[in-house]
Design a protein around this motif. Structure first.
Motif, PDB file in Angstrom:
ATOM      1  N   PHE A   1       0.701  -1.205  -0.021  1.00 12.09           N
ATOM      2  CA  PHE A   1      -0.110  -0.164   0.028  1.00 12.09           C
ATOM      3  C   PHE A   1       0.763   1.067   0.117  1.00 12.09           C
ATOM      4  CE2 PHE A   1      -2.451   3.305   2.453  1.00 12.09           C
ATOM      5  CZ  PHE A   1      -3.538   3.375   1.364  1.00 12.09           C
ATOM      6  N   ASN A   2       0.625   2.114  -0.986  1.00 10.97           N
ATOM      7  CA  ASN A   2       1.143   3.599  -0.895  1.00 10.97           C
ATOM      8  C   ASN A   2       0.166   4.315  -0.278  1.00 10.97           C
ATOM      9  OD1 ASN A   2       2.266   6.198  -1.685  1.00 10.97           O
ATOM     10  ND2 ASN A   2       3.229   5.157  -3.788  1.00 10.97           N
ATOM     11  N   ALA A   3       0.797   4.932   1.051  1.00  9.40           N
ATOM     12  CA  ALA A   3      -0.114   5.838   1.807  1.00  9.40           C
ATOM     13  C   ALA A   3      -0.220   7.051   0.981  1.00  9.40           C
ATOM     14  CB  ALA A   3       0.470   5.772   3.158  1.00  9.40           C
ATOM     15  N   LEU A   4       0.640   7.579   0.346  1.00  6.37           N
ATOM     16  CA  LEU A   4       0.839   8.967  -0.112  1.00  6.37           C
ATOM     17  C   LEU A   4      -0.167   9.056  -1.546  1.00  6.37           C
ATOM     18  CD1 LEU A   4       4.567   9.816  -0.420  1.00  6.37           C
ATOM     19  CD2 LEU A   4       2.972  10.452   1.254  1.00  6.37           C
ATOM     20  N   THR A   5      -0.448   7.910  -2.019  1.00  8.37           N
ATOM     21  CA  THR A   5      -1.462   7.990  -3.334  1.00  8.37           C
ATOM     22  C   THR A   5      -2.691   7.239  -2.998  1.00  8.37           C
ATOM     23  OG1 THR A   5      -0.408   5.909  -4.243  1.00  8.37           O
ATOM     24  CG2 THR A   5       0.634   7.958  -4.964  1.00  8.37           C
ATOM     25  N   GLY A   6      -2.694   6.569  -1.738  1.00 13.36           N
ATOM     26  CA  GLY A   6      -3.831   5.627  -1.517  1.00 13.36           C
ATOM     27  C   GLY A   6      -4.233   4.439  -2.621  1.00 13.36           C
ATOM     28  N   ILE A   7      -2.932   4.049  -3.407  1.00 16.17           N
ATOM     29  CA  ILE A   7      -3.255   3.073  -4.191  1.00 16.17           C
ATOM     30  C   ILE A   7      -2.697   1.510  -3.596  1.00 16.17           C
ATOM     31  CG2 ILE A   7      -2.397   2.200  -6.191  1.00 16.17           C
ATOM     32  CD1 ILE A   7      -2.433   4.757  -7.587  1.00 16.17           C
ATOM     33  N   LEU A   8      -3.453   0.667  -3.698  1.00 14.17           N
ATOM     34  CA  LEU A   8      -2.983  -0.761  -3.310  1.00 14.17           C
ATOM     35  C   LEU A   8      -2.860  -1.676  -4.147  1.00 14.17           C
ATOM     36  CD1 LEU A   8      -2.828  -2.825  -0.662  1.00 14.17           C
ATOM     37  CD2 LEU A   8      -5.373  -3.287  -1.181  1.00 14.17           C
ATOM     38  N   THR A   9      -1.584  -2.227  -4.519  1.00 10.22           N
ATOM     39  CA  THR A   9      -1.272  -3.143  -5.429  1.00 10.22           C
ATOM     40  C   THR A   9      -1.563  -4.452  -5.019  1.00 10.22           C
ATOM     41  OG1 THR A   9       0.843  -1.886  -6.009  1.00 10.22           O
ATOM     42  CG2 THR A   9       0.790  -4.145  -6.863  1.00 10.22           C
ATOM     43  N   ILE A  10      -2.814  -5.054  -5.764  1.00 10.10           N
ATOM     44  CA  ILE A  10      -3.249  -6.292  -5.501  1.00 10.10           C
ATOM     45  C   ILE A  10      -3.048  -7.394  -6.132  1.00 10.10           C
ATOM     46  CG2 ILE A  10      -5.281  -5.181  -4.100  1.00 10.10           C
ATOM     47  CD1 ILE A  10      -6.986  -5.504  -6.959  1.00 10.10           C
ATOM     48  N   LEU A  11      -2.209  -7.457  -7.171  1.00  2.00           N
ATOM     49  CA  LEU A  11      -1.754  -8.516  -8.174  1.00  2.00           C
ATOM     50  C   LEU A  11      -0.775  -9.491  -7.506  1.00  2.00           C
ATOM     51  CD1 LEU A  11      -1.712  -9.564 -11.058  1.00  2.00           C
ATOM     52  CD2 LEU A  11       0.468  -8.462 -11.421  1.00  2.00           C
ATOM     53  N   ASP A  12      -1.361 -10.767  -7.164  1.00  2.00           N
ATOM     54  CA  ASP A  12      -0.862 -11.716  -6.566  1.00  2.00           C
ATOM     55  C   ASP A  12      -0.794 -11.475  -4.866  1.00  2.00           C
ATOM     56  OD1 ASP A  12      -0.293 -13.119  -8.881  1.00  2.00           O
ATOM     57  OD2 ASP A  12       1.536 -12.218  -9.180  1.00  2.00           O
ATOM     58  N   LEU A  13      -1.360 -10.590  -4.380  1.00  2.00           N
ATOM     59  CA  LEU A  13      -1.510 -10.414  -3.022  1.00  2.00           C
ATOM     60  C   LEU A  13      -2.232 -11.539  -2.440  1.00  2.00           C
ATOM     61  CD1 LEU A  13      -1.007  -8.027  -0.768  1.00  2.00           C
ATOM     62  CD2 LEU A  13      -3.206  -7.344  -1.150  1.00  2.00           C
ATOM     63  N   ALA A  14      -1.819 -12.019  -1.331  1.00  4.06           N
ATOM     64  CA  ALA A  14      -2.594 -13.084  -0.522  1.00  4.06           C
ATOM     65  C   ALA A  14      -3.827 -12.858  -0.347  1.00  4.06           C
ATOM     66  CB  ALA A  14      -1.518 -13.492   0.765  1.00  4.06           C
ATOM     67  N   ALA A  15      -4.715 -13.807  -0.405  1.00  2.00           N
ATOM     68  CA  ALA A  15      -6.147 -13.641   0.016  1.00  2.00           C
ATOM     69  C   ALA A  15      -6.345 -13.296   1.526  1.00  2.00           C
ATOM     70  CB  ALA A  15      -6.804 -14.964  -0.535  1.00  2.00           C
ATOM     71  N   GLY A  16      -7.217 -12.580   1.376  1.00  2.00           N
ATOM     72  CA  GLY A  16      -7.657 -11.950   3.146  1.00  2.00           C
ATOM     73  C   GLY A  16      -8.323 -10.503   3.171  1.00  2.00           C
ATOM     74  N   THR A  17      -8.731  -9.913   4.281  1.00  2.00           N
ATOM     75  CA  THR A  17      -9.203  -8.909   4.423  1.00  2.00           C
ATOM     76  C   THR A  17      -7.902  -7.760   4.963  1.00  2.00           C
ATOM     77  OG1 THR A  17     -11.136  -9.780   4.828  1.00  2.00           O
ATOM     78  CG2 THR A  17     -10.934  -7.385   5.485  1.00  2.00           C
ATOM     79  N   TYR A  18      -7.974  -6.548   4.166  1.00  2.00           N
ATOM     80  CA  TYR A  18      -6.905  -5.741   4.460  1.00  2.00           C
ATOM     81  C   TYR A  18      -7.739  -4.083   4.802  1.00  2.00           C
ATOM     82  CZ  TYR A  18      -3.760  -8.671   2.262  1.00  2.00           C
ATOM     83  OH  TYR A  18      -3.087  -9.773   1.871  1.00  2.00           O
ATOM     84  N   ASN A  19      -7.315  -3.621   5.794  1.00  2.00           N
ATOM     85  CA  ASN A  19      -7.982  -2.360   6.513  1.00  2.00           C
ATOM     86  C   ASN A  19      -7.248  -1.161   6.356  1.00  2.00           C
ATOM     87  OD1 ASN A  19      -8.081  -4.900   8.959  1.00  2.00           O
ATOM     88  ND2 ASN A  19      -9.773  -4.449   7.905  1.00  2.00           N
ATOM     89  N   PHE A  20      -7.729  -0.131   6.090  1.00  4.05           N
ATOM     90  CA  PHE A  20      -7.300   1.262   5.887  1.00  4.05           C
ATOM     91  C   PHE A  20      -8.260   2.237   6.494  1.00  4.05           C
ATOM     92  CE2 PHE A  20      -6.471  -1.749   2.573  1.00  4.05           C
ATOM     93  CZ  PHE A  20      -5.181  -1.533   2.420  1.00  4.05           C
ATOM     94  N   ALA A  21      -7.676   3.548   6.783  1.00  3.10           N
ATOM     95  CA  ALA A  21      -8.422   4.536   7.476  1.00  3.10           C
ATOM     96  C   ALA A  21      -7.901   5.918   6.581  1.00  3.10           C
ATOM     97  CB  ALA A  21      -8.124   4.703   8.913  1.00  3.10           C
ATOM     98  N   TYR A  22      -9.089   6.650   6.431  1.00  2.68           N
ATOM     99  CA  TYR A  22      -8.820   7.913   5.541  1.00  2.68           C
ATOM    100  C   TYR A  22      -9.211   9.027   6.705  1.00  2.68           C
ATOM    101  CZ  TYR A  22      -9.429  11.949   2.449  1.00  2.68           C
ATOM    102  OH  TYR A  22      -9.389  12.928   1.781  1.00  2.68           O
ATOM    103  N   SER A  23      -8.285   9.718   7.235  1.00  2.00           N
ATOM    104  CA  SER A  23      -8.454  10.810   8.179  1.00  2.00           C
ATOM    105  C   SER A  23      -8.177  12.116   7.692  1.00  2.00           C
ATOM    106  CB  SER A  23      -7.216  10.342   9.288  1.00  2.00           C
ATOM    107  OG  SER A  23      -7.335   9.165   9.659  1.00  2.00           O
ATOM    108  N   VAL A  24      -9.219  13.289   8.270  1.00  2.00           N
ATOM    109  CA  VAL A  24      -9.005  14.468   7.832  1.00  2.00           C
ATOM    110  C   VAL A  24      -9.354  15.122   9.238  1.00  2.00           C
ATOM    111  CG1 VAL A  24     -10.009  14.416   5.654  1.00  2.00           C
ATOM    112  CG2 VAL A  24     -11.582  14.603   7.813  1.00  2.00           C
ATOM    113  N   SER A  25      -8.372  16.524   9.272  1.00  3.97           N
ATOM    114  CA  SER A  25      -7.966  17.170  10.591  1.00  3.97           C
ATOM    115  C   SER A  25      -8.823  18.491  10.558  1.00  3.97           C
ATOM    116  CB  SER A  25      -6.636  17.397  10.646  1.00  3.97           C
ATOM    117  OG  SER A  25      -5.981  16.223  10.674  1.00  3.97           O
TER     118      SER A  25
END
Length: 286
Positions: free
Chosen positions: A164-188
């Protein structure tokens, strides 16, 4: 003070506690032939005004409250909204004014302005299911329409994906292990606490049909089971004969092909994986 008649008054505005001496003179005494003069002292006590400080103009977050304190215990109070207590809790934007009258009757007042900041809005929580045969997913596309821009992405998966690239918000999923991945988007906010929206990305393993295979048999051979010709570890699926015209001697349920009595030639069969959304099916040709 000469020239004053009984009942006349003299007005002073002293800035501090002061003693004034007043001289009074009567008419000549007929019996004595002299003037009689009398002196009197009068102390004027100047009390300080009560100190009233509500504080500087202030901004709070919507939903919070702010305590205004006029101080000076024992005094009487009159707030702009009619309240008569020493303190008031306020939560609405506006101008607040208080008049304080102390025990000496001295009066003072103060005013302050309260502003309200709306909490930052990260939008709504969301979830998505993707197949690991795809290249990547941009999590910014999952943000709801009302989400504020300029927020910060963070992966909150207990065992981070490492993709995961936190700067761009892009998750590379090609051949990523199956499962659930969690993310948060925060504003101040400036006066409000940070707010976050949570996102779950369920990654599904792309079903694999295995490698294509080729085998040769004789028309006199016993029936052959095609399942053992599949690559080890293939996903569940089903068989179809694609020979034109079909041999009519293939059982798609059991994957048994009977070559007895068939003309020499090439007979083709396809193994297709079961559909596991959102992944496409894959095939192997035998």
């Amino acid at each position: 003070m000469e020239g004053l008649n009984p009942g006349d008054g003299v007005f002073f505005t002293p800035a501090e506690t002061t003693t004034y001496t007043v001289l009074t003179s009567s008419s000549p005494l007929s019996c004595c032939g002299i003037d009689e003069t009398e002196a009197g002292e009068h102390m004027v006590t100047v009390n300080p005004l009560p100190t009233v400080i509500l504080g500087s103009d202030t901004t709070i977050c919507e939903g919070d409250s702010y305590l205004l304190d006029a101080d000076n215990p024992g005094s009487t109070y009159l707030w702009g909204d009619g309240e008569t207590t020493q303190t008031i809790d306020v939560a609405v934007a506006g101008t607040y004014h208080v008049i304080v009258t102390d025990l000496n009757g001295c009066i003072n007042s103060d005013t302050m302005e309260l502003f309200i900041e709306l909490p930052p809005n990260p939008g709504s929580d969301s979830s998505v299911t993707v197949c690991n045969s795809s290249d990547e997913i941009d999590l910014n596309t999952l943000l709801s329409m009302d989400a504020e821009t300029g927020g910060v992405w963070t992966e909150t998966t207990p065992a981070p994906s490492g993709s995961f690239n936190a700067l761009t918000g892009i998750l590379t999923i090609l051949d990523l292990a199956a499962g659930t991945y969690n993310f948060a988007y925060s504003v101040s906010g400036e006066f409000c606490s940070d707010q976050s929206a949570n996102f779950n990305v369920a990654v599904v393993e792309q079903p694999w049909a295995g490698e294509n295979a080729l085998t040769a048999i004789c028309t006199e051979d016993d029936p052959i089971d095609l399942d053992p010709l599949l690559t080890a570890g293939v996903a569940p699926g089903s068989w179809t004969e694609t020979t034109l015209p079909a041999s009519e001697q293939f059982d798609a349920v059991t994957a048994i092909f009977n070559p007895n009595g068939l003309a020499s030639g090439t007979y083709t069969f396809v193994y297709e994986t079961d559909l596991v959304e959102p992944c496409p099916t894959t095939i192997a040709t035998i």
